[in-house]
Design an enzyme around this catalytic site. Structure first.
Site, PDB file in Angstrom:
ATOM      1  N   ASN A  10       8.422   4.310  54.760  1.00 34.44           N
ATOM      2  CA  ASN A  10       9.556   3.384  54.730  1.00 34.44           C
ATOM      3  C   ASN A  10      10.816   4.208  54.978  1.00 34.44           C
ATOM      4  O   ASN A  10      11.279   4.917  54.092  1.00 34.44           O
ATOM      5  CB  ASN A  10       9.615   2.701  53.351  1.00 34.44           C
ATOM      6  CG  ASN A  10      10.871   1.867  53.179  1.00 34.44           C
ATOM      7  OD1 ASN A  10      11.572   1.581  54.154  1.00 34.44           O
ATOM      8  ND2 ASN A  10      11.166   1.482  51.953  1.00 34.44           N
ATOM      9  N   TRP A  11      11.326   4.115  56.201  1.00 31.18           N
ATOM     10  CA  TRP A  11      12.473   4.958  56.573  1.00 31.18           C
ATOM     11  C   TRP A  11      13.783   4.424  55.984  1.00 31.18           C
ATOM     12  O   TRP A  11      14.812   5.061  56.099  1.00 31.18           O
ATOM     13  CB  TRP A  11      12.601   5.048  58.092  1.00 31.18           C
ATOM     14  CG  TRP A  11      11.470   5.771  58.772  1.00 31.18           C
ATOM     15  CD1 TRP A  11      10.317   6.257  58.185  1.00 31.18           C
ATOM     16  CD2 TRP A  11      11.374   6.107  60.164  1.00 31.18           C
ATOM     17  NE1 TRP A  11       9.530   6.863  59.126  1.00 31.18           N
ATOM     18  CE2 TRP A  11      10.144   6.792  60.354  1.00 31.18           C
ATOM     19  CE3 TRP A  11      12.198   5.895  61.270  1.00 31.18           C
ATOM     20  CZ2 TRP A  11       9.730   7.264  61.601  1.00 31.18           C
ATOM     21  CZ3 TRP A  11      11.793   6.347  62.516  1.00 31.18           C
ATOM     22  CH2 TRP A  11      10.571   7.031  62.675  1.00 31.18           C
ATOM     23  N   LYS A  12      13.739   3.234  55.424  1.00 29.72           N
ATOM     24  CA  LYS A  12      14.941   2.587  54.869  1.00 29.72           C
ATOM     25  C   LYS A  12      16.069   2.579  55.918  1.00 29.72           C
ATOM     26  O   LYS A  12      15.789   2.496  57.101  1.00 29.72           O
ATOM     27  CB  LYS A  12      15.371   3.285  53.587  1.00 29.72           C
ATOM     28  CG  LYS A  12      14.231   3.471  52.595  1.00 29.72           C
ATOM     29  CD  LYS A  12      14.730   3.774  51.229  1.00 29.72           C
ATOM     30  CE  LYS A  12      13.569   4.181  50.347  1.00 29.72           C
ATOM     31  NZ  LYS A  12      13.839   4.053  48.947  1.00 29.72           N
ATOM     32  N   HIS A  98      10.808  -5.439  48.766  1.00 32.54           N
ATOM     33  CA  HIS A  98      11.126  -4.098  48.247  1.00 32.54           C
ATOM     34  C   HIS A  98      12.174  -4.241  47.140  1.00 32.54           C
ATOM     35  O   HIS A  98      13.052  -5.107  47.230  1.00 32.54           O
ATOM     36  CB  HIS A  98      11.650  -3.223  49.391  1.00 32.54           C
ATOM     37  CG  HIS A  98      11.749  -1.776  48.998  1.00 32.54           C
ATOM     38  ND1 HIS A  98      12.767  -1.300  48.219  1.00 32.54           N
ATOM     39  CD2 HIS A  98      10.936  -0.718  49.255  1.00 32.54           C
ATOM     40  CE1 HIS A  98      12.583  -0.001  48.023  1.00 32.54           C
ATOM     41  NE2 HIS A  98      11.478   0.372  48.636  1.00 32.54           N
ATOM     42  N   GLU A 100      14.723  -2.662  46.495  1.00 32.22           N
ATOM     43  CA  GLU A 100      16.114  -2.546  46.954  1.00 32.22           C
ATOM     44  C   GLU A 100      16.605  -3.870  47.525  1.00 32.22           C
ATOM     45  O   GLU A 100      17.779  -4.222  47.384  1.00 32.22           O
ATOM     46  CB  GLU A 100      16.226  -1.397  47.968  1.00 32.22           C
ATOM     47  CG  GLU A 100      16.132  -0.050  47.254  1.00 32.22           C
ATOM     48  CD  GLU A 100      15.617   1.103  48.106  1.00 32.22           C
ATOM     49  OE1 GLU A 100      15.504   0.955  49.341  1.00 32.22           O
ATOM     50  OE2 GLU A 100      15.325   2.161  47.519  1.00 32.22           O
ATOM     51  N   GLU A 168       5.473  -0.183  43.197  1.00 33.40           N
ATOM     52  CA  GLU A 168       6.569   0.782  43.223  1.00 33.40           C
ATOM     53  C   GLU A 168       7.425   0.619  41.967  1.00 33.40           C
ATOM     54  O   GLU A 168       8.296  -0.269  41.933  1.00 33.40           O
ATOM     55  CB  GLU A 168       7.446   0.556  44.451  1.00 33.40           C
ATOM     56  CG  GLU A 168       6.717   0.688  45.768  1.00 33.40           C
ATOM     57  CD  GLU A 168       7.667   1.056  46.892  1.00 33.40           C
ATOM     58  OE1 GLU A 168       7.432   2.068  47.535  1.00 33.40           O
ATOM     59  OE2 GLU A 168       8.670   0.359  47.096  1.00 33.40           O
ATOM     60  N   GLY A 174      13.038   7.168  44.663  1.00 32.25           N
ATOM     61  CA  GLY A 174      14.120   8.075  45.020  1.00 32.25           C
ATOM     62  C   GLY A 174      14.656   8.905  43.865  1.00 32.25           C
ATOM     63  O   GLY A 174      15.731   9.505  43.982  1.00 32.25           O
ATOM     64  N   SER A 214       8.729   8.222  44.814  1.00 35.71           N
ATOM     65  CA  SER A 214       8.801   9.696  44.750  1.00 35.71           C
ATOM     66  C   SER A 214       7.472  10.376  45.052  1.00 35.71           C
ATOM     67  O   SER A 214       7.155  11.411  44.460  1.00 35.71           O
ATOM     68  CB  SER A 214       9.343  10.146  43.381  1.00 35.71           C
ATOM     69  OG  SER A 214      10.681   9.711  43.238  1.00 35.71           O
ATOM     70  N   GLY A 235       8.994   6.823  50.867  1.00 34.66           N
ATOM     71  CA  GLY A 235      10.380   6.679  51.312  1.00 34.66           C
ATOM     72  C   GLY A 235      10.918   8.011  51.803  1.00 34.66           C
ATOM     73  O   GLY A 235      10.671   8.425  52.941  1.00 34.66           O
ATOM     74  N   GLY A 236      11.629   8.710  50.934  1.00 32.45           N
ATOM     75  CA  GLY A 236      12.303   9.961  51.302  1.00 32.45           C
ATOM     76  C   GLY A 236      11.424  10.929  52.073  1.00 32.45           C
ATOM     77  O   GLY A 236      11.839  11.487  53.103  1.00 32.45           O
TER      78      GLY A 236
END
Ligand code: PEP
Length: 254
Positions: A10-12, A98, A100, A168, A174, A214, A235-236
């Protein structure tokens, strides 16, 4: 019951055209080197990179996904993107619900469910995200919250073929914090039970439940080895091909 591991990035809201193309090419090259890996790969860039990333992935087995969609096929919805448009761009998946988006855009589970139904109609698979906040975890409500989110966010028409669940924990996204592997396994097993009740044992046994929050090369092997963890939503660490592939390497044998 064997479920094919899914390694999803997930590149956000990250990447300009050149970065996106370079990252996707690197991932495609590395996945090719694996030959016939025992995993599936998925990258979910922002909308602006979908076409570029699709081109960069040409000829590779890496699937393309988006990070959200509207419930309608088209119409007066300024700023939104329909599932049909995503399909048209070459997407096969869409991430929905998600945390977010639930937080930043006040998306309810009822809306997530409608989005999933719209995604299926367009021929997309949905990656439906659920997870508890830190306060909910501290109050001992993790399984209660996740069960309710599954019941309300997952359509009755969901199947193991059109849906992937991503657990998640909000507090793990993150932050560098992760639950213990025992905790992750307990929640995933509980999620599978709720899915069995809702969609039947056949779907529950086959449906993939990813862990996200994470995940990185250092902790991936432990998380991905758990019996009810069928991959990762990353993600990251998906923004660096070497990290993304190191996570994959911990489970995807050549
Ligand atoms: C995510 O946002 O889906 C996620 C898992 O992020 P991170 O890996 O950065 O915690």
């Amino acid at each position: 019951m064997s479920r094919k591991i899914l390694i999803a990035g997930n590149w956000k809201m990250n990447g300009l055209l050149a970065d996106g193309a370079a990252l996707a090419k690197e991932v495609a090259v590395e996945v090719k080197k694996l030959g016939k890996p025992e995993c599936e790969f998925l990258v979910c860039p922002p909308f602006t990179l979908l076409t570029t990333v699709k081109k960069a992935l040409r000829g590779s087995k890496v699937a393309l996904g988006a990070q959200d969609c509207h419930i309608a096929e088209k119409g007066a919805h300024t700023g939104d993107i329909s599932p049909l448009m995503l399909k048209d761009c070459g997407c096969s998946y869409v991430i929905l619900g998600h945390s977010e988006r639930r937080a930043d855009h006040h998306e309810s589970s009822a809306l997530v469910r409608q989005k999933a139904e719209a995604a299926y109609k367009a021929g997309l698979k949905a990656v439906i995200c659920i997870g508890e906040t830190e306060a909910e975890r501290d109050a001992g409500k993790t399984i209660e919250v996740c069960s309710a989110q599954i019941k309300e966010s997952v359509p009755d028409s969901a199947t193991a073929a059109n849906t992937v669940i991503a657990y998640e924990p909000v507090w793990a996204i993150g932050t560098g914090k992760t639950p213990t592997t025992d905790d992750v396994e307990e929640v995933h097993a509980a999620i599978r039970k709720v899915i069995a009740k809702k969609l039947g044992k056949g779907n529950a046994n086959k449906m993939r439940i990813l862990y996200g929050g994470s995940m990185k090369p250092a902790n991936a092997a432990g998380l991905l080895a758990l019996p009810n963890v069928d991959g990762g939503l990353i993600g990251g660490a998906s923004l660096k091909a070497s990290d993304f592939m190191a996570i994959a390497a911990s489970v995807c044998k050549k």
